[in-house]
Design a protein around this motif. Structure first.
Motif, PDB file in Angstrom:
ATOM      1  N   UNK A   1       0.826  -1.215   0.000  1.00 31.06           N
ATOM      2  CA  UNK A   1       0.000   0.000   0.000  1.00 31.06           C
ATOM      3  C   UNK A   1       0.858   1.263   0.000  1.00 31.06           C
ATOM      4  N   UNK A   2       2.036   1.172   0.610  1.00 29.43           N
ATOM      5  CA  UNK A   2       2.939   2.325   0.664  1.00 29.43           C
ATOM      6  C   UNK A   2       3.729   2.508  -0.625  1.00 29.43           C
ATOM      7  N   UNK A   3       3.468   1.668  -1.613  1.00 27.53           N
ATOM      8  CA  UNK A   3       4.149   1.786  -2.897  1.00 27.53           C
ATOM      9  C   UNK A   3       5.550   1.211  -2.919  1.00 27.53           C
ATOM     10  N   UNK A   4       5.872   0.364  -1.936  1.00 26.03           N
ATOM     11  CA  UNK A   4       7.220  -0.187  -1.851  1.00 26.03           C
ATOM     12  C   UNK A   4       7.346  -1.585  -2.444  1.00 26.03           C
ATOM     13  N   UNK A   5       6.261  -2.147  -2.947  1.00 24.56           N
ATOM     14  CA  UNK A   5       6.308  -3.477  -3.559  1.00 24.56           C
ATOM     15  C   UNK A   5       5.695  -3.403  -4.959  1.00 24.56           C
ATOM     16  N   UNK A   6       6.384  -3.986  -5.921  1.00 19.30           N
ATOM     17  CA  UNK A   6       5.861  -4.034  -7.285  1.00 19.30           C
ATOM     18  C   UNK A   6       6.242  -5.370  -7.918  1.00 19.30           C
ATOM     19  N   UNK A   7       5.568  -5.719  -8.999  1.00 16.27           N
ATOM     20  CA  UNK A   7       5.804  -6.990  -9.681  1.00 16.27           C
ATOM     21  C   UNK A   7       6.721  -6.772 -10.876  1.00 16.27           C
TER      22      UNK A   7
ATOM     23  N   UNK B   1      18.738 -18.442 -12.831  1.00 14.30           N
ATOM     24  CA  UNK B   1      17.275 -18.460 -12.753  1.00 14.30           C
ATOM     25  C   UNK B   1      16.713 -17.201 -13.404  1.00 14.30           C
ATOM     26  N   UNK B   2      15.645 -17.366 -14.124  1.00 15.83           N
ATOM     27  CA  UNK B   2      14.855 -16.247 -14.621  1.00 15.83           C
ATOM     28  C   UNK B   2      13.417 -16.517 -14.235  1.00 15.83           C
ATOM     29  N   UNK B   3      12.852 -15.614 -13.409  1.00 17.43           N
ATOM     30  CA  UNK B   3      11.494 -15.860 -12.942  1.00 17.43           C
ATOM     31  C   UNK B   3      10.797 -14.552 -12.614  1.00 17.43           C
ATOM     32  N   UNK B   4       9.481 -14.639 -12.604  1.00 20.08           N
ATOM     33  CA  UNK B   4       8.650 -13.523 -12.170  1.00 20.08           C
ATOM     34  C   UNK B   4       8.813 -13.355 -10.663  1.00 20.08           C
ATOM     35  N   UNK B   5       8.810 -12.115 -10.212  1.00 17.02           N
ATOM     36  CA  UNK B   5       9.009 -11.873  -8.787  1.00 17.02           C
ATOM     37  C   UNK B   5       8.354 -10.565  -8.368  1.00 17.02           C
ATOM     38  N   UNK B   6       8.026 -10.476  -7.084  1.00 12.80           N
ATOM     39  CA  UNK B   6       7.650  -9.199  -6.489  1.00 12.80           C
ATOM     40  C   UNK B   6       8.912  -8.594  -5.862  1.00 12.80           C
ATOM     41  N   UNK B   7       9.061  -7.288  -6.015  1.00  7.44           N
ATOM     42  CA  UNK B   7      10.260  -6.593  -5.558  1.00  7.44           C
ATOM     43  C   UNK B   7       9.922  -5.566  -4.482  1.00  7.44           C
ATOM     44  N   UNK B   8      10.844  -5.400  -3.536  1.00  3.96           N
ATOM     45  CA  UNK B   8      10.757  -4.322  -2.550  1.00  3.96           C
ATOM     46  C   UNK B   8      11.666  -3.197  -3.032  1.00  3.96           C
TER      47      UNK B   8
ATOM     48  N   UNK C   1      16.783  -2.903  -6.094  1.00  2.00           N
ATOM     49  CA  UNK C   1      15.547  -3.375  -5.478  1.00  2.00           C
ATOM     50  C   UNK C   1      15.665  -4.861  -5.185  1.00  2.00           C
ATOM     51  N   UNK C   2      14.976  -5.294  -4.135  1.00  2.00           N
ATOM     52  CA  UNK C   2      15.152  -6.636  -3.588  1.00  2.00           C
ATOM     53  C   UNK C   2      14.001  -7.554  -3.972  1.00  2.00           C
ATOM     54  N   UNK C   3      14.330  -8.686  -4.576  1.00  2.00           N
ATOM     55  CA  UNK C   3      13.321  -9.702  -4.870  1.00  2.00           C
ATOM     56  C   UNK C   3      12.843 -10.304  -3.553  1.00  2.00           C
ATOM     57  N   UNK C   4      11.529 -10.246  -3.285  1.00  2.00           N
ATOM     58  CA  UNK C   4      11.014 -10.701  -1.985  1.00  2.00           C
ATOM     59  C   UNK C   4       9.999 -11.839  -2.109  1.00  2.00           C
ATOM     60  N   UNK C   5       9.904 -12.447  -3.287  1.00  2.00           N
ATOM     61  CA  UNK C   5       9.067 -13.644  -3.423  1.00  2.00           C
ATOM     62  C   UNK C   5       9.824 -14.690  -4.230  1.00  2.00           C
ATOM     63  N   UNK C   6       9.394 -15.923  -4.114  1.00  2.00           N
ATOM     64  CA  UNK C   6       9.947 -17.029  -4.873  1.00  2.00           C
ATOM     65  C   UNK C   6       8.786 -17.828  -5.471  1.00  2.00           C
ATOM     66  N   UNK C   7       9.049 -18.471  -6.595  1.00  2.00           N
ATOM     67  CA  UNK C   7       7.976 -19.224  -7.251  1.00  2.00           C
ATOM     68  C   UNK C   7       8.405 -20.623  -7.670  1.00  2.00           C
ATOM     69  N   UNK C   8       9.628 -21.020  -7.339  1.00  2.00           N
ATOM     70  CA  UNK C   8      10.097 -22.337  -7.777  1.00  2.00           C
ATOM     71  C   UNK C   8       9.797 -23.463  -6.812  1.00  2.00           C
TER      72      UNK C   8
END
Length: 627
Positions: A111-117, A153-160, A199-206
């Motif tokens: 909500x604070x605009x600090x996370x994006x895909x 690795x190449x993957x979709x991620x959410x970033x901080x 920016x920091x990748x903060x999700x994983x999908x593997x």
């Protein structure tokens, strides 16, 4: 204000080792010292239970991830209970309340605009649960932290949006110059930030073993990055984002203890997350070094992991506590050895402290039936002033987190007591009819032990209580004896068993492998090990290490020259090794030792006295295969 101190949240991919024990004992010491000073302090510890490494470890043991982490987390909590660690919170990242809090934090940052895909492309180290850029890798593929091979690795991620907090972090460090101790560690962090934050990748999908994203995201493919999950465990037990009674105010005075390998996560990512959540930042981050064995970082793969439970069972819990805190300056790496532990315990605990208690009890019983009293210490004026000066200096050592120096100085008061016995010879004074002077000396020594027991209580709580029981003093005497620098005039002593009997070196049952004979393997497993003969071309001492040598070894035309780091500097000089034919395993995964890449392992043998000799192969050409 209540102090709030935390250990790292230990990753449960294996049983606790001596490094875990060291950090936890330091935090326990910190809490007990605060309480001793009349301050309230709460201690949090716990286990970090998500991630790909956990999922893989569970699968290898034919367990579900939850079964595996339940079993391993219990081992940590059970050990801290056995070690009498005075923790107030034990958090598990698989707890429902923690899950709720992490999702709430993700939502707030979003909500604070600090996370994006977005998308991430880079090399990932499963062991460290971390992405690295190509320029950070060793030889373009190996992890710069643990030396293991990474995966592209190449993957979709959410970033901080970590880059957003670059200036705020630097301003925070400028406004709080002592926030990281030792100070050289703060300089490392500032240099890292000034180099620019990505920016920091903060999700994983593997993989699936982790906390899912909040429902409003509606993206079941992703789970939380294990470090976002784990760091938030410092506040979820305080009621952040869940239905636990809210005590988040405790974080206004938070102190973290961390190993140097996880400083970046705590000194950059964590404060940036807290800034995004509009929460208080830590007041202090204390950074300690590693414990090594013969100059090499402990590793399960090379079988040199020290089990703290076995050490405590073999030598005594308080001996282990004292050794870990006294032996190594805080912030520096320490090298564990049984000889060093036994020598330290016998010299400081047995000969100096334990012997002093025994001498006091022996003379008090022989001459005064354990009841001593005196108000005249005139002839001991110099000794009393010296003890007073030492005790007044101790606060600064604990404030600056130099507990080894605190103990070193504190032990000087026991040296003064022992020296006074030798100087004044109470047995001779009794023969000369100087009974009052002898009582004065014994009362003086009783005061030294009373003051000392109160002051070393945070490090040796059991021994401190035993000595206080012997002298019939308790914590209520802290004000008179320490803060007011007073003396007691009368003691009615109680005999206690010897506190620290002499120790002998015992090397069995203190390394994780409990049998001299390792588990059986078949010939196909042995054939996987590639052992070759190599000729040492060059050998140099590794800078800043007294035990490691860097060798360049020629294994023949099919393999070429390899660099191997080996802990043999105490047994061989570089000149002795030149042109020696040695045997080495050459198909081990490369690792970094003190920042230097090692591409194999030299074979050696060590006898019962500690003499080490390399396995050499004379009259055979370099590159020959050992079968």
């Amino acid at each position: 204000m209540i102090k709030y101190v935390t250990t790292p949240i230990y990753y449960v991919n294996d049983i606790p080792h001596i490094g875990h024990a060291y950090t936890t004992i330091l935090c326990d010491m910190f809490k007990r010292y605060q309480v001793l000073k009349g301050k309230e302090c709460l201690l949090l510890t716990g286990t970090d239970e998500h991630g790909q490494k956990i999922e893989s470890s569970a699968k290898a043991r034919n367990k579900t991830p939850k079964e595996y982490v339940d079993e391993t987390s219990f081992k940590f909590q059970n050990l801290w209970n056995k070690f009498d660690i005075a923790y107030d919170y034990f958090v598990r990242t698989t707890n429902e309340a923690h899950d709720m809090g992490v999702k709430r934090a993700f939502e707030e940052m979003y909500k604070n605009g600090d996370i994006y895909k977005g998308h991430y492309e880079g090399n990932y180290c499963i062991s460290c649960e971390t992405f690295f850029t190509k320029r950070q890798l060793v030889d373009g593929i190996f992890c710069p932290d643990c030396g293991k091979e990474t995966n592209s690795i190449k993957e979709e991620s959410y970033f901080f949006r970590l880059s957003r907090y670059e200036k705020k972090l630097l301003d925070w460090y400028k406004a709080n110059p002592d926030v990281i101790m030792p100070l050289n560690k703060k300089s490392e962090i500032i240099n890292f930030i000034e180099g620019g934050l990505s920016d920091l990748s903060i999700t994983r999908s593997g993989f699936k073993w982790g906390i899912s994203l909040p429902p409003f995201i509606d993206d079941s493919k992703h789970i939380m990055y294990v470090w976002l999950d784990a760091l938030l465990s410092y506040i979820t037990p305080l009621g952040y984002g869940n239905d636990i009674p809210n005590k988040i105010y405790l974080f206004n005075n938070a102190t973290h203890f961390v190993g140097k390998d996880i400083l970046r996560f705590h000194a950059i990512y964590w404060p940036a997350f807290l800034m995004s959540l509009n929460l208080p930042l830590p007041k202090q981050i204390y950074v300690h070094g590693w414990w090594t064995i013969d100059g090499v970082k402990m590793s399960k793969s090379i079988g040199n992991v020290v089990n703290p439970d076995d050490i405590a069972n073999t030598y005594g819990l308080e001996v282990m506590r004292y050794f870990l805190i006294r032996e190594v300056p805080f912030g520096q790496d320490g090298d564990f050895s049984h000889k060093a532990l036994v020598d330290r315990a016998n010299a400081d605990l047995s000969d100096t402290l334990g012997n002093l208690v025994n001498r006091l009890l022996g003379m008090s019983e022989k001459y005064f039936d354990l009841n001593i009293e005196s108000e005249n210490f005139d002839y001991l004026k110099d000794e009393i002033n010296e003890v007073s000066t030492i005790i007044k200096s101790l606060e600064s050592y604990m404030t600056n987190m130099t507990p080894h120096k605190y103990l070193e100085e504190l032990w000087k008061i026991f040296d003064i007591a022992n020296a006074s016995i030798a100087k004044y010879e109470p047995w001779a004074m009794m023969k000369a009819g100087k009974k009052d002077e002898v009582q004065s000396l014994l009362v003086f020594i009783s005061n030294i032990l009373s003051k000392g027991a109160l002051l070393f209580y945070p490090i040796l709580p059991h021994a401190a209580r035993e000595i206080m029981k012997c002298l019939k003093v308790d914590f209520s005497y802290f004000g008179k004896l320490i803060e007011d620098d007073g003396l007691l005039n009368k003691f009615s002593l109680t005999k206690i068993p010897p506190l620290f009997p002499k120790l002998e070196i015992k090397t069995s049952n203190v390394i994780e492998k409990k049998s001299d004979i390792k588990e059986e393997i078949d010939i196909s497993q042995f054939n996987k090990i590639d052992i070759r003969v190599g000729r040492v071309v060059e050998a140099d001492i590794l800078k800043d290490s007294s035990k490691l040598l860097v060798l360049r070894i020629d294994f023949g035309e099919n393999v070429g020259i390899r660099q191997i780091v080996s802990g043999i500097a105490k047994h061989y000089s570089p000149d002795e090794l030149k042109d020696m034919l040695v045997c080495a395993i050459i198909n081990l995964k490369p690792v970094k030792l003190m920042g230097i890449l090692s591409e194999g392992m030299i074979l050696s043998a060590e006898d019962s006295s500690g003499i080490l000799r390399l396995i050499s192969a004379n009259d055979i050409e370099a590159g020959s295969v050992v079968r």
